[in-house]
Design a protein around this motif. Structure first.
Motif, PDB file in Angstrom:
ATOM      1  N   GLN A  59      -8.198  53.633 136.830  1.00  0.00           N
ATOM      2  CA  GLN A  59      -7.384  54.116 137.943  1.00  0.00           C
ATOM      3  C   GLN A  59      -7.533  55.621 138.093  1.00  0.00           C
ATOM      4  N   CYS A  60      -6.883  56.166 139.129  1.00  0.00           N
ATOM      5  CA  CYS A  60      -6.777  57.607 139.313  1.00  0.00           C
ATOM      6  C   CYS A  60      -5.724  58.146 138.352  1.00  0.00           C
ATOM      7  N   ILE A  61      -5.878  59.394 137.952  1.00  0.00           N
ATOM      8  CA  ILE A  61      -4.911  60.024 137.049  1.00  0.00           C
ATOM      9  C   ILE A  61      -5.047  61.539 137.178  1.00  0.00           C
ATOM     10  N   ARG A  62      -3.996  62.246 136.847  1.00  0.00           N
ATOM     11  CA  ARG A  62      -4.088  63.708 136.782  1.00  0.00           C
ATOM     12  C   ARG A  62      -4.801  64.079 135.484  1.00  0.00           C
ATOM     13  N   TYR A  63      -5.704  65.041 135.567  1.00  0.00           N
ATOM     14  CA  TYR A  63      -6.473  65.407 134.382  1.00  0.00           C
ATOM     15  C   TYR A  63      -5.573  65.937 133.269  1.00  0.00           C
ATOM     16  N   THR A  64      -4.473  66.556 133.632  1.00  0.00           N
ATOM     17  CA  THR A  64      -3.558  67.087 132.615  1.00  0.00           C
ATOM     18  C   THR A  64      -2.895  65.977 131.804  1.00  0.00           C
ATOM     19  N   TYR A  65      -2.963  64.741 132.268  1.00  0.00           N
ATOM     20  CA  TYR A  65      -2.392  63.607 131.531  1.00  0.00           C
ATOM     21  C   TYR A  65      -3.389  63.009 130.538  1.00  0.00           C
ATOM     22  N   CYS A  66      -4.603  63.502 130.507  1.00  0.00           N
ATOM     23  CA  CYS A  66      -5.650  62.926 129.661  1.00  0.00           C
ATOM     24  C   CYS A  66      -5.572  63.444 128.231  1.00  0.00           C
ATOM     25  N   SER A  67      -4.562  62.997 127.542  1.00  0.00           N
ATOM     26  CA  SER A  67      -4.412  63.295 126.118  1.00  0.00           C
ATOM     27  C   SER A  67      -3.762  62.086 125.460  1.00  0.00           C
ATOM     28  N   ASN A  68      -3.994  61.909 124.172  1.00  0.00           N
ATOM     29  CA  ASN A  68      -3.440  60.746 123.474  1.00  0.00           C
ATOM     30  C   ASN A  68      -1.923  60.669 123.610  1.00  0.00           C
ATOM     31  N   SER A  69      -1.245  61.788 123.451  1.00  0.00           N
ATOM     32  CA  SER A  69       0.224  61.763 123.491  1.00  0.00           C
ATOM     33  C   SER A  69       0.746  61.409 124.883  1.00  0.00           C
ATOM     34  N   ARG A  70       0.163  61.991 125.922  1.00  0.00           N
ATOM     35  CA  ARG A  70       0.631  61.710 127.282  1.00  0.00           C
ATOM     36  C   ARG A  70       0.286  60.281 127.704  1.00  0.00           C
ATOM     37  N   LEU A  71      -0.903  59.817 127.355  1.00  0.00           N
ATOM     38  CA  LEU A  71      -1.300  58.453 127.716  1.00  0.00           C
ATOM     39  C   LEU A  71      -0.455  57.423 126.977  1.00  0.00           C
ATOM     40  N   SER A  72      -0.031  57.734 125.764  1.00  0.00           N
ATOM     41  CA  SER A  72       0.866  56.828 125.034  1.00  0.00           C
ATOM     42  C   SER A  72       2.192  56.680 125.758  1.00  0.00           C
ATOM     43  N   GLN A  73       2.635  57.748 126.414  1.00  0.00           N
ATOM     44  CA  GLN A  73       3.867  57.687 127.205  1.00  0.00           C
ATOM     45  C   GLN A  73       3.652  56.902 128.494  1.00  0.00           C
ATOM     46  N   LEU A  74       2.516  57.094 129.130  1.00  0.00           N
ATOM     47  CA  LEU A  74       2.232  56.414 130.397  1.00  0.00           C
ATOM     48  C   LEU A  74       1.936  54.933 130.220  1.00  0.00           C
ATOM     49  N   PHE A  75       1.377  54.568 129.077  1.00  0.00           N
ATOM     50  CA  PHE A  75       1.023  53.176 128.785  1.00  0.00           C
ATOM     51  C   PHE A  75       1.682  52.756 127.472  1.00  0.00           C
ATOM     52  N   PRO A  76       3.009  52.616 127.470  1.00  0.00           N
ATOM     53  CA  PRO A  76       3.731  52.349 126.216  1.00  0.00           C
ATOM     54  C   PRO A  76       3.418  50.985 125.592  1.00  0.00           C
ATOM     55  N   ASP A  77       2.912  50.047 126.381  1.00  0.00           N
ATOM     56  CA  ASP A  77       2.585  48.717 125.855  1.00  0.00           C
ATOM     57  C   ASP A  77       1.257  48.697 125.097  1.00  0.00           C
ATOM     58  N   ILE A  78       0.503  49.770 125.189  1.00  0.00           N
ATOM     59  CA  ILE A  78      -0.798  49.845 124.519  1.00  0.00           C
ATOM     60  C   ILE A  78      -0.678  50.862 123.386  1.00  0.00           C
ATOM     61  N   SER A  79      -0.813  50.375 122.149  1.00  0.00           N
ATOM     62  CA  SER A  79      -0.597  51.274 121.022  1.00  0.00           C
ATOM     63  C   SER A  79      -1.890  51.864 120.464  1.00  0.00           C
ATOM     64  N   ASN A  80      -2.989  51.181 120.606  1.00  0.00           N
ATOM     65  CA  ASN A  80      -4.243  51.643 120.034  1.00  0.00           C
ATOM     66  C   ASN A  80      -5.317  51.560 121.113  1.00  0.00           C
ATOM     67  N   PHE A  81      -5.792  52.697 121.592  1.00  0.00           N
ATOM     68  CA  PHE A  81      -6.703  52.684 122.732  1.00  0.00           C
ATOM     69  C   PHE A  81      -7.746  53.787 122.624  1.00  0.00           C
ATOM     70  N   ASN A  82      -8.805  53.618 123.392  1.00  0.00           N
ATOM     71  CA  ASN A  82      -9.820  54.641 123.634  1.00  0.00           C
ATOM     72  C   ASN A  82      -9.790  54.928 125.120  1.00  0.00           C
ATOM     73  N   TYR A  83     -10.067  56.151 125.488  1.00  0.00           N
ATOM     74  CA  TYR A  83     -10.057  56.490 126.908  1.00  0.00           C
ATOM     75  C   TYR A  83     -11.137  57.505 127.217  1.00  0.00           C
ATOM     76  N   ARG A  84     -11.451  57.574 128.500  1.00  0.00           N
ATOM     77  CA  ARG A  84     -12.389  58.565 129.012  1.00  0.00           C
ATOM     78  C   ARG A  84     -11.910  58.986 130.380  1.00  0.00           C
ATOM     79  N   CYS A  85     -11.702  60.272 130.572  1.00  0.00           N
ATOM     80  CA  CYS A  85     -11.337  60.824 131.876  1.00  0.00           C
ATOM     81  C   CYS A  85     -12.558  61.553 132.443  1.00  0.00           C
ATOM     82  N   CYS A  86     -12.726  61.456 133.736  1.00  0.00           N
ATOM     83  CA  CYS A  86     -13.851  62.098 134.402  1.00  0.00           C
ATOM     84  C   CYS A  86     -13.408  62.459 135.820  1.00  0.00           C
ATOM     85  N   ASN A  87     -14.198  63.275 136.503  1.00  0.00           N
ATOM     86  CA  ASN A  87     -13.736  63.719 137.818  1.00  0.00           C
ATOM     87  C   ASN A  87     -14.817  63.730 138.888  1.00  0.00           C
TER      88      ASN A  87
END
Length: 120
Positions: A59-87
């Protein structure tokens, strides 16, 4: 001579607007295939987030949200994840590794313009 200047100014202005109108894939599934495209409005990046169970969220996202701590807040149902942000447009596909940025395009356009300007 003026035609060339107009062309390079058009090229330069076009690269300034590359950051607006970003498009990202949008889906949440286990297949890894995504064909839905979302036009980002206030977001400046795309994300591909995968949990250990195989579910991938794009999905779309603000780049400032691309951190483990912020993504854990945005996706609380997912506890263990890998991510990649790009623009860049549709960079959050399964195989994409695009990392082009508007700043890079601006720098390239500025260098081309400065070389051209030195010739006249």
């Amino acid at each position: 001579m003026h035609r060339c200047l107009g062309f390079f100014l058009l090229l330069f202005c076009g690269t300034l607007q590359m950051g607006s109108g970003l498009s990202c894939y949008k889906c949440a599934d286990y297949t890894g295939q995504c064909e839905n495209v979302q036009e980002c409005t206030s977001e400046d990046s795309c994300i591909s987030l995968s949990d250990k169970g195989g579910k991938t969220i794009r999905q779309c996202i603000r780049y400032t949200y691309c951190s483990n701590s912020r993504l854990s807040q945005l996706f609380p149902d997912i506890s263990n994840f890998n991510y990649r942000c790009c623009n860049s447009n549709l960079c959050n596909s399964g195989n994409a590794v695009a990392t082009a940025t508007p700043a890079l395009a601006l720098a390239l356009a500025a260098s081309v313009l400065s070389v051209w300007w030195s010739w006249i």
